[in-house]
Design a protein around this motif. Structure first.
Motif, short mmCIF file in Angstrom:
data_model
loop_
_atom_site.label_atom_id
_atom_site.label_comp_id
_atom_site.label_asym_id
_atom_site.label_seq_id
_atom_site.Cartn_x
_atom_site.Cartn_y
_atom_site.Cartn_z
N PRO A 188 1.18 -1.58 -0.07
CA PRO A 188 -0.08 -0.05 0.04
C PRO A 188 0.79 1.23 0.00
O PRO A 188 0.60 2.18 -1.15
CB PRO A 188 -0.92 -0.34 1.16
N GLU A 189 1.76 1.69 1.04
CA GLU A 189 2.46 2.66 0.81
C GLU A 189 3.10 3.04 -0.38
O GLU A 189 3.18 3.95 -0.32
CB GLU A 189 3.44 2.53 2.54
N PHE A 190 4.29 2.09 -0.96
CA PHE A 190 4.62 2.64 -2.10
C PHE A 190 3.81 2.11 -3.70
O PHE A 190 4.05 3.50 -4.31
CB PHE A 190 5.62 0.66 -2.18
N ALA A 191 2.61 1.36 -3.20
CA ALA A 191 1.57 1.83 -4.32
C ALA A 191 1.15 3.03 -4.34
O ALA A 191 1.15 3.86 -5.47
CB ALA A 191 0.37 0.70 -3.58
N LEU A 192 0.93 4.10 -3.18
CA LEU A 192 0.77 5.41 -3.06
C LEU A 192 1.52 6.65 -3.72
O LEU A 192 0.94 7.41 -4.18
CB LEU A 192 -0.14 5.51 -1.15
N ALA A 193 2.80 6.19 -3.10
CA ALA A 193 3.84 7.12 -3.84
C ALA A 193 4.07 6.68 -5.31
O ALA A 193 3.43 8.82 -5.76
CB ALA A 193 4.61 7.36 -2.94
N PHE A 194 3.85 5.84 -5.25
CA PHE A 194 3.82 5.42 -6.95
C PHE A 194 2.61 6.46 -7.85
O PHE A 194 2.92 6.42 -9.48
CB PHE A 194 4.13 4.15 -7.44
N ALA A 195 1.69 5.27 -7.71
CA ALA A 195 0.53 5.86 -8.65
C ALA A 195 0.57 7.00 -8.69
O ALA A 195 -0.13 8.17 -9.27
CB ALA A 195 -0.33 4.93 -7.81
N ARG A 196 0.56 8.02 -7.30
CA ARG A 196 -0.28 9.30 -6.90
C ARG A 196 0.93 10.26 -8.18
O ARG A 196 0.01 11.34 -8.26
CB ARG A 196 -0.08 9.95 -5.23
N LEU A 197 2.37 9.78 -7.41
CA LEU A 197 3.17 10.81 -8.38
C LEU A 197 2.89 10.73 -9.77
O LEU A 197 2.99 10.91 -10.72
CB LEU A 197 4.64 10.53 -7.89
N GLU A 198 3.37 9.63 -10.70
CA GLU A 198 3.54 9.10 -11.97
C GLU A 198 1.81 9.80 -12.33
O GLU A 198 2.15 10.92 -12.84
CB GLU A 198 2.70 7.71 -12.10
N ASN A 199 0.41 10.31 -11.60
CA ASN A 199 -0.61 10.09 -11.77
C ASN A 199 -0.62 11.56 -12.42
O ASN A 199 -0.80 12.44 -13.39
CB ASN A 199 -1.59 10.27 -11.82
N HIS A 200 0.19 12.54 -11.11
CA HIS A 200 0.44 13.73 -11.20
C HIS A 200 1.82 14.64 -12.94
O HIS A 200 1.00 15.67 -12.84
CB HIS A 200 0.83 13.78 -9.83
N TYR A 201 2.20 13.54 -12.53
CA TYR A 201 3.94 14.19 -13.53
C TYR A 201 2.55 14.11 -14.68
O TYR A 201 3.04 14.60 -16.04
CB TYR A 201 4.58 13.37 -13.65
N PHE A 202 1.76 12.84 -15.00
CA PHE A 202 1.19 12.13 -16.03
C PHE A 202 0.45 13.55 -16.97
O PHE A 202 0.31 13.75 -17.99
CB PHE A 202 1.07 10.56 -16.39
N MET A 203 -0.73 13.38 -16.21
CA MET A 203 -1.42 14.90 -15.80
C MET A 203 -1.27 15.94 -16.61
O MET A 203 -1.68 17.38 -16.77
CB MET A 203 -2.07 14.61 -14.94
N ASN A 204 0.08 16.25 -15.84
CA ASN A 204 0.71 17.86 -15.91
C ASN A 204 1.48 17.87 -16.94
O ASN A 204 3.13 18.50 -17.76
CB ASN A 204 1.51 18.26 -14.71
N LYS A 205 1.69 16.91 -18.22
CA LYS A 205 2.25 16.65 -19.41
C LYS A 205 3.96 16.48 -19.37
O LYS A 205 4.60 17.15 -19.47
CB LYS A 205 2.20 16.88 -20.41
N GLY A 206 4.43 15.95 -17.41
CA GLY A 206 5.88 15.76 -17.19
C GLY A 206 6.63 17.61 -17.08
O GLY A 206 7.90 17.60 -16.89
N PHE A 207 5.27 18.77 -17.34
CA PHE A 207 6.00 19.75 -16.85
C PHE A 207 7.23 20.71 -17.82
O PHE A 207 7.47 21.20 -17.83
CB PHE A 207 6.58 20.22 -15.18
N PHE A 208 6.51 20.14 -19.80
CA PHE A 208 7.56 19.98 -20.03
C PHE A 208 6.65 21.75 -20.55
O PHE A 208 5.85 21.35 -20.71
CB PHE A 208 8.09 19.06 -21.14
N ASP A 209 7.62 22.15 -22.05
CA ASP A 209 6.79 23.07 -22.57
C ASP A 209 5.93 23.02 -23.49
O ASP A 209 5.06 22.98 -24.43
CB ASP A 209 7.96 24.36 -22.78
N HIS A 210 6.23 21.48 -24.00
CA HIS A 210 6.27 21.02 -25.77
C HIS A 210 6.83 19.60 -25.42
O HIS A 210 7.08 18.86 -24.60
CB HIS A 210 6.22 21.43 -26.69
#
Length: 316
Positions: free
Chosen positions: A220-242
């Motif tokens: 659970p603890e690994f999965a929570l960090a892994f999933a939340r952080l991946e989703n956060h980065y993917f929804m923000n398109k990696g924070f790249f300009d393009h």
């Protein structure tokens, strides 16, 4: 081909405050007078372990590794606030300066390849060589392949629990649907979504399914960090300009010796991206491992990574 090296002793470790919110864990091993290398872990949200030290000859390398913001031993756990690609690039620089290292080799796989490239393109004068594996360039087609339609056609049995966790009327955008649940106010809702997200990736990481790895991803603890952080980065398109930023900025790292190691049957980060990166970097070598998937610990892929670090070990 070379085998993985024995696990070396940890020489130094610490917790470094990097913002008003985040503290990151770092450690060193190997030969303090040796060639500096920083290991950049995957995810986002993965973390380092003693196993990730084994790609480097401890007699020749001064090995540095760290848990990125929000995961592993870094705190606060699973926190996405002040957590972007460029925050992590800055954290790597803080570690380099703290350890009084002028230049280092940068080694990263999967998301770690993304962050390694972003760091190198930001600080090319600090990078002696690059070793990247399971290349992920953060383009829309790469995310769509793994989280909407593509890999699901190869592993429909592993896909089904991930897919069916989401109601039918939300399945046209699974990343957005998971975001709602991973960042719900209900911890139980978060954990159930995190387990489905993390197990999906763990189920397709190896050429042959690794049950122990899948079980580890379900913790659970690994999965929570892994999933939340991946989703956060993917929804923000990696924070790249393009989305083609990493390819378009390859001219900034054109002179850095680079080895790209890629499993032929990597279904998380298909070989196309590694091939395109190699085409953009004249000073790169592409090693396609014919009998490997995504995991750095696939036997033949791990051996290819050790071959790469051995090749660079004696570079000035």
């Amino acid at each position: 081909m070379a085998k993985l090296f024995p696990v070396p002793e940890i020489l130094q470790s610490g917790l470094m405050p990097v913002s008003d919110i985040h503290t990151i864990y770092w450690e060193t091993a190997g030969n303090p007078q040796g060639k500096p290398v920083i290991f950049v872990h995957g995810g986002p949200g993965g973390g380092v372990s003693e196993k990730t030290l084994q790609f480097f000859d401890p007699d020749k390398y001064h090995i540095i590794q760290f848990d990125q913001r929000g995961c592993g031993k870094s705190t606060p756990h699973a926190c996405v606030e002040d957590n972007t690609t460029w925050d992590l690039v800055a954290d790597m620089e803080r570690i380099r300066e703290h350890l009084n290292i002028d230049q280092w080799q940068v080694f990263g796989g999967s998301w770690g390849s993304t962050l390694s490239l972003a760091y190198a393109q930001t600080h090319p004068d600090r990078v002696t060589e690059l070793v990247v594996r399971g290349v992920f360039l953060f383009r829309e087609k790469e995310m769509h392949w793994f989280y909407q339609d593509g890999c699901s056609r190869i592993f429909p049995d592993a896909w089904q629990p991930f897919y069916e966790h989401i109601p039918e009327d939300e399945r046209d955008n699974l990343m957005a649907a998971y975001q709602k649940r991973l960042f719900s106010d209900d911890k139980d809702v978060q954990l159930k979504a995190a387990e489905r997200w993390s197990v999906w990736e763990g189920s397709v990481c190896h050429l042959y399914p690794d049950l122990e790895h899948i079980e580890d991803n379900a913790e659970p603890e690994f999965a929570l960090a892994f999933a939340r952080l991946e989703n956060h980065y993917f929804m923000n398109k990696g924070f790249f300009d393009h989305e083609n930023q990493l390819l378009d900025d390859c001219d900034k790292i054109a002179d850095i010796p680079t080895i790209i190691v890629q499993g032929r049957y990597d279904v998380i980060c298909p070989v196309e991206s590694a091939y395109e990166l190699n085409q953009r970097l004249n000073n790169s070598e592409l090693v396609i491992v014919p009998d490997a998937g995504h995991s750095a610990f696939e036997p033949t892929l791990a051996e290819a990574l050790v071959d790469a670090t051995n090749k660079f070990a004696n570079n000035a």
